[in-house]
Design a protein around this motif. Structure first.
Motif, PDB file in Angstrom:
ATOM      1  N   GLN A  54      43.347  46.829  39.075  1.00  0.00           N
ATOM      2  CA  GLN A  54      44.661  46.258  37.955  1.00  0.00           C
ATOM      3  C   GLN A  54      45.414  45.089  38.080  1.00  0.00           C
ATOM      4  O   GLN A  54      45.460  44.737  37.108  1.00  0.00           O
ATOM      5  CB  GLN A  54      45.446  47.232  37.850  1.00  0.00           C
ATOM      6  N   LEU A  55      45.174  44.009  39.179  1.00  0.00           N
ATOM      7  CA  LEU A  55      45.672  42.881  39.123  1.00  0.00           C
ATOM      8  C   LEU A  55      44.584  42.253  38.545  1.00  0.00           C
ATOM      9  O   LEU A  55      44.715  41.020  38.458  1.00  0.00           O
ATOM     10  CB  LEU A  55      46.260  42.824  40.903  1.00  0.00           C
ATOM     11  N   ALA A  56      43.894  42.562  39.208  1.00  0.00           N
ATOM     12  CA  ALA A  56      42.407  41.688  38.337  1.00  0.00           C
ATOM     13  C   ALA A  56      42.278  41.263  36.973  1.00  0.00           C
ATOM     14  O   ALA A  56      42.028  40.583  36.262  1.00  0.00           O
ATOM     15  CB  ALA A  56      41.377  42.177  39.346  1.00  0.00           C
ATOM     16  N   ARG A  57      42.789  42.723  36.528  1.00  0.00           N
ATOM     17  CA  ARG A  57      42.559  42.663  35.414  1.00  0.00           C
ATOM     18  C   ARG A  57      43.537  42.256  34.271  1.00  0.00           C
ATOM     19  O   ARG A  57      43.560  41.877  33.017  1.00  0.00           O
ATOM     20  CB  ARG A  57      42.292  44.780  34.322  1.00  0.00           C
ATOM     21  N   TRP A  58      44.621  42.144  35.333  1.00  0.00           N
ATOM     22  CA  TRP A  58      45.917  41.215  34.331  1.00  0.00           C
ATOM     23  C   TRP A  58      46.373  40.289  35.124  1.00  0.00           C
ATOM     24  O   TRP A  58      47.502  39.182  33.824  1.00  0.00           O
ATOM     25  CB  TRP A  58      47.343  42.235  34.523  1.00  0.00           C
ATOM     26  N   GLY A  59      44.926  39.359  35.970  1.00  0.00           N
ATOM     27  CA  GLY A  59      44.981  37.659  35.863  1.00  0.00           C
ATOM     28  C   GLY A  59      46.402  37.648  36.390  1.00  0.00           C
ATOM     29  O   GLY A  59      46.751  36.648  36.968  1.00  0.00           O
ATOM     30  N   LEU A  60      46.452  38.857  37.340  1.00  0.00           N
ATOM     31  CA  LEU A  60      47.717  38.261  38.994  1.00  0.00           C
ATOM     32  C   LEU A  60      47.197  38.115  39.845  1.00  0.00           C
ATOM     33  O   LEU A  60      47.376  38.086  40.656  1.00  0.00           O
ATOM     34  CB  LEU A  60      48.662  39.289  38.200  1.00  0.00           C
ATOM     35  N   LEU A  61      45.775  38.533  40.368  1.00  0.00           N
ATOM     36  CA  LEU A  61      45.572  38.826  41.541  1.00  0.00           C
ATOM     37  C   LEU A  61      45.745  37.212  42.457  1.00  0.00           C
ATOM     38  O   LEU A  61      45.542  36.795  43.979  1.00  0.00           O
ATOM     39  CB  LEU A  61      43.855  38.928  41.538  1.00  0.00           C
ATOM     40  N   ASP A  62      45.055  36.587  41.513  1.00  0.00           N
ATOM     41  CA  ASP A  62      45.381  34.404  42.473  1.00  0.00           C
ATOM     42  C   ASP A  62      46.449  34.382  42.778  1.00  0.00           C
ATOM     43  O   ASP A  62      46.519  33.312  43.706  1.00  0.00           O
ATOM     44  CB  ASP A  62      44.294  33.962  41.814  1.00  0.00           C
ATOM     45  N   ARG A  63      47.177  34.981  41.746  1.00  0.00           N
ATOM     46  CA  ARG A  63      49.219  33.967  41.944  1.00  0.00           C
ATOM     47  C   ARG A  63      49.512  35.438  43.050  1.00  0.00           C
ATOM     48  O   ARG A  63      50.403  34.266  44.280  1.00  0.00           O
ATOM     49  CB  ARG A  63      49.392  34.724  40.786  1.00  0.00           C
ATOM     50  N   ILE A  64      48.653  35.922  43.763  1.00  0.00           N
ATOM     51  CA  ILE A  64      49.340  37.434  45.339  1.00  0.00           C
ATOM     52  C   ILE A  64      49.226  36.661  46.345  1.00  0.00           C
ATOM     53  O   ILE A  64      50.582  36.633  46.918  1.00  0.00           O
ATOM     54  CB  ILE A  64      48.562  38.405  45.209  1.00  0.00           C
ATOM     55  N   GLY A  65      48.448  35.792  46.967  1.00  0.00           N
ATOM     56  CA  GLY A  65      48.165  34.953  48.090  1.00  0.00           C
ATOM     57  C   GLY A  65      47.830  35.479  48.841  1.00  0.00           C
ATOM     58  O   GLY A  65      48.207  34.993  50.441  1.00  0.00           O
ATOM     59  N   ALA A  66      47.982  37.071  49.331  1.00  0.00           N
ATOM     60  CA  ALA A  66      47.196  37.854  50.567  1.00  0.00           C
ATOM     61  C   ALA A  66      46.068  37.675  50.534  1.00  0.00           C
ATOM     62  O   ALA A  66      45.678  37.456  50.022  1.00  0.00           O
ATOM     63  CB  ALA A  66      47.893  39.063  50.218  1.00  0.00           C
ATOM     64  N   PRO A  67      45.606  37.333  51.848  1.00  0.00           N
ATOM     65  CA  PRO A  67      44.365  36.734  52.522  1.00  0.00           C
ATOM     66  C   PRO A  67      43.505  38.249  51.842  1.00  0.00           C
ATOM     67  O   PRO A  67      44.007  39.430  52.188  1.00  0.00           O
ATOM     68  CB  PRO A  67      44.602  37.614  54.213  1.00  0.00           C
ATOM     69  N   PRO A  68      42.126  37.959  51.561  1.00  0.00           N
ATOM     70  CA  PRO A  68      41.450  38.955  50.819  1.00  0.00           C
ATOM     71  C   PRO A  68      40.663  39.470  52.108  1.00  0.00           C
ATOM     72  O   PRO A  68      40.207  39.062  53.019  1.00  0.00           O
ATOM     73  CB  PRO A  68      40.820  38.103  50.044  1.00  0.00           C
ATOM     74  N   VAL A  69      41.059  41.001  52.549  1.00  0.00           N
ATOM     75  CA  VAL A  69      40.096  41.635  53.256  1.00  0.00           C
ATOM     76  C   VAL A  69      39.020  42.324  52.288  1.00  0.00           C
ATOM     77  O   VAL A  69      38.235  42.742  51.537  1.00  0.00           O
ATOM     78  CB  VAL A  69      40.803  42.995  53.760  1.00  0.00           C
TER      79      VAL A  69
END
Length: 388
Positions: A54-69
């Motif tokens: 959902q975050l990726a679809r909404w274009g927000l994933l890169d704004r979160i800043g949490a480490p990708p697991v």
């Protein structure tokens, strides 16, 4: 005040996502929240694949800043299996962002889409027409000033302890209260780059790497087994560490070798419920409408999914009031169908069945979450409608 299309009470995951999607579709939306944001809230905040989708679809994933697991460790009594996160439904990583950061990103995105935000404002009731339809909310400011916010729809997104459910008279359709409890803290120096899940007899523990090289470390057990932690008072951190070392020795040693950076927080026997999520002029989303124990760790994904389903139903209803009943009924029907399996698995897991069965249920949960992520990936992009 002027009439809003939608007043959303609650500006965290569910409320901010709903407001963002409605504002993007051109509706006049305002969010209100009694808290001063950004602020933290009780949550272990690991996001399943569907929420990342959902975050990726909404274009927000890169704004979160949490480490990708990119790996998951599943450990049963010291026998650990590490698996990579496969690329499915358009994503190849999980995240566990701290809530004050995640909620801020969502609220900012909602405002950038045109929604208003008023914090420090507490809803005190609803306005109704002579026919009983909800037509807005009453509220008071932190200084005690009374306000009325008229609206075509009011959305209750005010969480597990929702007052809006009482104001609108939302019916509880199903509920149970498990006899288990969850406690968690944050640890530096753990050196984990994976989501970890540790199973022991009558216990379930885990690790979610998050911002600032910290990890959220959590423990779930039947309530009576965690009395030593619950009643420890100022000695809760040592009690939590002892419990971890006794139940999951490898993880317990790693946590003790690291540095605990926060108090141990927790929740005892959280209610699990499914509420009717709409009525004339009102709707519920997120934990206000549906909540289940964190043993299945799915609350944020639930919030995002239901926000999109509700925004679609409200958009149809606002554009053509003659379809309101059908659109809102569709919201409930699709929501209930999509949550059913995880809700039932939650009930089974919180009973802490024998370990072999517990592991089987966890495998079933993983399949269910991946299937849901594929469904969510099939939703249309922002500014488009899901078919009702």
């Amino acid at each position: 005040m002027s009439m809003y299309d939608v007043v959303v009470v609650g500006a965290r995951c569910a409320g901010a996502a709903t407001a963002m999607l409605l504002a993007e579709l051109g509706h006049n939306v305002v969010m209100v929240d009694k808290a001063r944001l950004p602020s933290d809230t009780l949550s272990t905040h690991g996001i399943a694949r569907g929420g990342v989708v959902q975050l990726a679809r909404w274009g927000l994933l890169d704004r979160i800043g949490a480490p990708p697991v990119r790996n998951v460790v599943f450990d049963v009594e010291g026998n650990a299996i590490t698996r990579p996160i496969k690329h499915r439904a358009g994503v190849d990583a999980l995240i566990a962002p701290r809530r004050h950061l995640l909620d801020s990103v969502l609220a900012d995105a909602a405002q950038q889409s045109g929604a208003g935000l008023v914090t420090g404002l507490t809803a005190t009731g609803v306005l109704r027409s002579s026919e009983g339809r909800v037509t807005g909310i009453t509220a008071h400011t932190s200084k005690g000033d009374r306000l009325e916010l008229p609206a075509r729809f009011v959305v209750g997104a005010d969480g597990r302890q929702s007052r809006m459910t009482g104001f609108v008279g939302a019916e509880t359709l199903e509920q149970f209260t498990p006899t288990c409890s969850t406690y968690y803290t944050y640890v530096a120096g753990l050196g984990s780059d994976s989501f970890e899940f540790h199973v022991a007899p009558g216990a379930y523990a885990g690790v979610f790497p998050t911002h600032d090289d910290l990890a959220c470390v959590w423990l779930i057990q039947p309530t009576d087994a965690l009395d030593s932690v619950r009643t420890a008072g100022s000695a809760r951190i040592p009690a939590f560490l002892r419990a971890l070392e006794q139940l999951v020795p490898g993880l317990g040693r790693r946590v003790r070798a690291g540095r605990v950076t926060a108090p141990v927080r927790g929740a005892v026997e959280l209610p699990n419920y499914l509420r009717r999520p709409y009525g004339p002029g009102w709707a519920l989303v997120g934990d206000a409408g549906y909540h289940r124990d964190p043993i299945t760790g799915h609350g944020i994904t639930d919030a995002f999914r239901d926000a999109e389903l509700l925004a679609t139903a409200l958009d149809h209803s606002l554009r053509d009031p003659t379809v309101e009943r059908a659109a809102m009924a569709s919201y409930q029907d699709v929501r209930d169908a999509m949550l059913r399996e995880v809700f039932d698995l939650t009930r089974a897991l919180t009973a802490f069945p024998p370990m072999d069965r517990f592991v089987e249920l966890q495998i079933q949960l993983g399949v269910a979450l991946d299937r849901e992520a594929e469904q969510l990936a099939g939703f249309p992009g922002r500014n488009h409608l899901i078919a009702c």
